[in-house]
Scaffold this active site. Structure first.
Site, PDB file in Angstrom:
ATOM      1  N   LYS A  11      -2.418  -3.055  14.013  1.00  0.00           N
ATOM      2  CA  LYS A  11      -1.027  -3.349  14.421  1.00  0.00           C
ATOM      3  C   LYS A  11      -1.097  -2.828  15.980  1.00  0.00           C
ATOM      4  CE  LYS A  11       1.339  -2.796  10.151  1.00  0.00           C
ATOM      5  NZ  LYS A  11       2.410  -2.107   9.239  1.00  0.00           N
ATOM      6  N   TYR A  51       6.106 -11.580   7.189  1.00  0.00           N
ATOM      7  CA  TYR A  51       6.746 -10.391   6.292  1.00  0.00           C
ATOM      8  C   TYR A  51       8.096 -11.074   5.557  1.00  0.00           C
ATOM      9  CZ  TYR A  51       4.140  -6.532   8.051  1.00  0.00           C
ATOM     10  OH  TYR A  51       2.925  -5.695   8.433  1.00  0.00           O
ATOM     11  N   ASN A 114       2.604   2.047  11.917  1.00  0.00           N
ATOM     12  CA  ASN A 114       1.708   2.669  11.113  1.00  0.00           C
ATOM     13  C   ASN A 114       0.533   2.170  10.968  1.00  0.00           C
ATOM     14  OD1 ASN A 114       2.464   0.560   9.786  1.00  0.00           O
ATOM     15  ND2 ASN A 114       2.926   1.444   8.067  1.00  0.00           N
ATOM     16  N   HIS A 117      -2.186  -3.003   8.535  1.00  0.00           N
ATOM     17  CA  HIS A 117      -1.719  -3.596   7.399  1.00  0.00           C
ATOM     18  C   HIS A 117      -2.793  -4.027   6.471  1.00  0.00           C
ATOM     19  CE1 HIS A 117       0.195  -6.616   4.697  1.00  0.00           C
ATOM     20  NE2 HIS A 117      -0.869  -7.227   4.612  1.00  0.00           N
ATOM     21  N   GLU A 128      -2.277 -14.345   2.441  1.00  0.00           N
ATOM     22  CA  GLU A 128      -2.199 -13.689   3.708  1.00  0.00           C
ATOM     23  C   GLU A 128      -3.528 -14.393   4.439  1.00  0.00           C
ATOM     24  OE1 GLU A 128       0.152  -9.614   2.496  1.00  0.00           O
ATOM     25  OE2 GLU A 128      -1.669  -9.466   3.208  1.00  0.00           O
TER      26      GLU A 128
END
Ligand code: UDP
Length: 138
Positions: A11, A51, A114, A117, A128
């Site tokens: 990320k 998402y 965080n 993913h 995905e």
């Protein structure tokens, strides 16, 4: 043992911290092979689509804002039990709860920023991976 694939995203926070290589080393040391990879800046549409399952959650807008805040590094990983092996490397969603030595414990600052993913199931991983790497053969 099943050979699986899973989708990983490094990320914007972790890309900004310049730790792509350190995270890749963890994948490789765990026997996960990088079979596709692309650095990109997600559009809002891409982040919202990715998402979509979280659309109704209170954190959705902040999550999308965060995911488009800078470049991300996206990869498909392949290996034995790749989905779980990758989730183990990542650690818990909230880095404060993540086990020592996991990617999130070492590189993430908060539950929103965080670091990584990872697909949470084989079927989710297939969807995905197809979302970002439609050209990748099974
Ligand atoms: N998230 C958040 N606040 C929360 C829960 C989740 O910002 O209270 C974000 C966080 O970036 C997380 C993502 O939404 O990684 C997806 O949530 P999920 O529960 O699927 O966690 P993950 O599978 O990423 O560990």
């Amino acid at each position: 043992m099943a050979i699986e694939r899973t989708l990983s995203i490094i990320k914007p926070d972790a890309v900004a911290k310049n730790v792509i290589g350190q995270i890749y080393s963890r994948f490789e040391n765990a026997g996960l092979k990088i079979v596709a990879a692309r650095m990109t800046q997600l559009t809002r549409e891409q982040a919202e689509g990715f998402y979509a399952a979280h659309k109704e959650r209170g954190f959705f807008k902040d999550l999308v804002d965060f995911m488009v805040s800078g470049p991300v590094m996206i990869q498909a990983l392949e290996g034995e039990n790749a989905v779980l092996a990758h989730r183990d490397l990542m650690g818990a969603t909230d880095p404060k709860k993540a086990e020592k030595g996991t990617i999130r414990a070492d590189f993430a600052d908060s539950i929103d920023a965080n670091a990584v993913h990872g697909s949470d199931a084989v079927e989710a991983g297939q969807v995905e991976i197809a979302y970002f790497f439609p050209e990748l053969k099974a």
